[in-house]
Design a protein around this motif. Structure first.
Motif, PDB file in Angstrom:
ATOM      1  N   HIS A  78      13.315 -76.968  13.355  1.00  0.00           N
ATOM      2  CA  HIS A  78      12.543 -76.597  13.435  1.00  0.00           C
ATOM      3  C   HIS A  78      11.856 -76.925  11.944  1.00  0.00           C
ATOM      4  O   HIS A  78      10.381 -76.469  11.918  1.00  0.00           O
ATOM      5  N   GLU A  79      12.757 -76.883  10.851  1.00  0.00           N
ATOM      6  CA  GLU A  79      11.573 -76.640   9.218  1.00  0.00           C
ATOM      7  C   GLU A  79      11.082 -77.980   9.022  1.00  0.00           C
ATOM      8  O   GLU A  79       9.714 -77.868   8.687  1.00  0.00           O
ATOM      9  N   LYS A  80      11.205 -79.091  10.167  1.00  0.00           N
ATOM     10  CA  LYS A  80       9.906 -80.286  10.061  1.00  0.00           C
ATOM     11  C   LYS A  80       9.156 -80.103  10.528  1.00  0.00           C
ATOM     12  O   LYS A  80       7.791 -80.528  10.276  1.00  0.00           O
ATOM     13  N   LEU A  81       9.024 -78.957  11.658  1.00  0.00           N
ATOM     14  CA  LEU A  81       8.393 -78.878  12.532  1.00  0.00           C
ATOM     15  C   LEU A  81       7.288 -77.530  11.650  1.00  0.00           C
ATOM     16  O   LEU A  81       6.274 -76.663  12.031  1.00  0.00           O
ATOM     17  N   GLY A  82       7.539 -77.286  10.580  1.00  0.00           N
ATOM     18  CA  GLY A  82       6.284 -76.064   9.915  1.00  0.00           C
ATOM     19  C   GLY A  82       6.726 -74.642  10.335  1.00  0.00           C
ATOM     20  O   GLY A  82       6.069 -74.100  10.186  1.00  0.00           O
ATOM     21  N   ILE A  83       8.500 -74.622  11.346  1.00  0.00           N
ATOM     22  CA  ILE A  83       9.215 -73.201  11.557  1.00  0.00           C
ATOM     23  C   ILE A  83       9.651 -72.425  10.365  1.00  0.00           C
ATOM     24  O   ILE A  83      11.032 -73.137  10.542  1.00  0.00           O
ATOM     25  N   ASN A  84       8.900 -71.973   9.785  1.00  0.00           N
ATOM     26  CA  ASN A  84       9.670 -70.927   8.768  1.00  0.00           C
ATOM     27  C   ASN A  84      10.596 -69.992   8.957  1.00  0.00           C
ATOM     28  O   ASN A  84      10.922 -68.975   7.923  1.00  0.00           O
ATOM     29  N   ARG A  98       5.747 -70.260  12.112  1.00  0.00           N
ATOM     30  CA  ARG A  98       5.485 -71.023  11.026  1.00  0.00           C
ATOM     31  C   ARG A  98       5.792 -69.627   9.790  1.00  0.00           C
ATOM     32  O   ARG A  98       6.087 -70.466   9.052  1.00  0.00           O
ATOM     33  N   ASP A  99       5.269 -68.371   9.716  1.00  0.00           N
ATOM     34  CA  ASP A  99       6.020 -67.886   8.831  1.00  0.00           C
ATOM     35  C   ASP A  99       5.406 -66.463   9.239  1.00  0.00           C
ATOM     36  O   ASP A  99       4.731 -65.956  10.278  1.00  0.00           O
ATOM     37  N   ASN A 100       5.917 -65.417   8.110  1.00  0.00           N
ATOM     38  CA  ASN A 100       6.201 -63.601   8.617  1.00  0.00           C
ATOM     39  C   ASN A 100       4.590 -62.926   9.225  1.00  0.00           C
ATOM     40  O   ASN A 100       5.257 -62.611   9.215  1.00  0.00           O
ATOM     41  N   LYS A 101       3.480 -63.704   8.946  1.00  0.00           N
ATOM     42  CA  LYS A 101       2.141 -63.418   9.066  1.00  0.00           C
ATOM     43  C   LYS A 101       2.050 -63.650  10.392  1.00  0.00           C
ATOM     44  O   LYS A 101       2.208 -62.875  11.239  1.00  0.00           O
ATOM     45  N   ASP A 102       2.460 -65.312  11.059  1.00  0.00           N
ATOM     46  CA  ASP A 102       2.722 -65.087  12.995  1.00  0.00           C
ATOM     47  C   ASP A 102       3.256 -64.114  13.093  1.00  0.00           C
ATOM     48  O   ASP A 102       2.997 -63.955  13.974  1.00  0.00           O
ATOM     49  N   LEU A 103       4.814 -64.285  12.989  1.00  0.00           N
ATOM     50  CA  LEU A 103       5.599 -62.936  13.500  1.00  0.00           C
ATOM     51  C   LEU A 103       4.400 -61.298  13.367  1.00  0.00           C
ATOM     52  O   LEU A 103       5.054 -61.126  14.604  1.00  0.00           O
TER      53      LEU A 103
END
Length: 135
Positions: free
Chosen positions: A56-62, A109-114
């Motif tokens: 997932h990290e390589k797909l931009g899911i952090n 992708r990041d906390n903002k998306d969450l």
């Protein structure tokens, strides 16, 4: 289902792309015999499908998180479940027992998306979020 079927399932569970020839060596059957057994397990509904393990990290899911959603009104549970489980960030949505009604696994992708997802699902209930630190 016998011990050979169980062993075949164990091997496929570890690696769904394992060749029937390699499985056959382990269970002392020919590749076609293993293939027939796998087909039979699929037809019986024991094997329902195969999955993909991603980095997932390589797909931009952090950011990954579990969200427990306590539904405001029981009459909205089915609507909430049907709407939330179809959202692209939602990997899994389970109806659960107890005071809480839904357990959601989301990838972002990041906390903002969450935060954006939490704002969207808050119309159905009160979310309690736990960010996954390690898997």
């Amino acid at each position: 289902m016998d011990a050979i079927d169980t062993r075949i399932i164990e091997m496929l569970n570890k690696n769904a792309r394992e060749s029937f020839a390699n499985i056959g060596k382990s269970v002392e059957l020919s590749a076609p015999a293993v293939g027939n057994r796998v087909k039979h397990l699929e037809e019986k509904g024991i094997i329902r499908g195969y999955s993909l393990l991603l980095n997932h990290e390589k797909l931009g899911i952090n950011t990954k998180a579990y969200i427990i959603l306590k539904i405001h009104q029981s009459s909205t549970l089915r609507t909430a479940y049907n709407q939330i489980r179809c959202l692209p960030e939602v990997q899994r949505c389970d109806r659960i027992t107890g005071e809480d009604s839904l357990c959601i696994l989301g990838y972002f992708r990041d906390n903002k998306d969450l935060v954006n997802l939490l704002e969207r699902i808050s119309q159905y209930g009160v979310p309690n979020t736990s960010i996954i630190l390690e898997s």
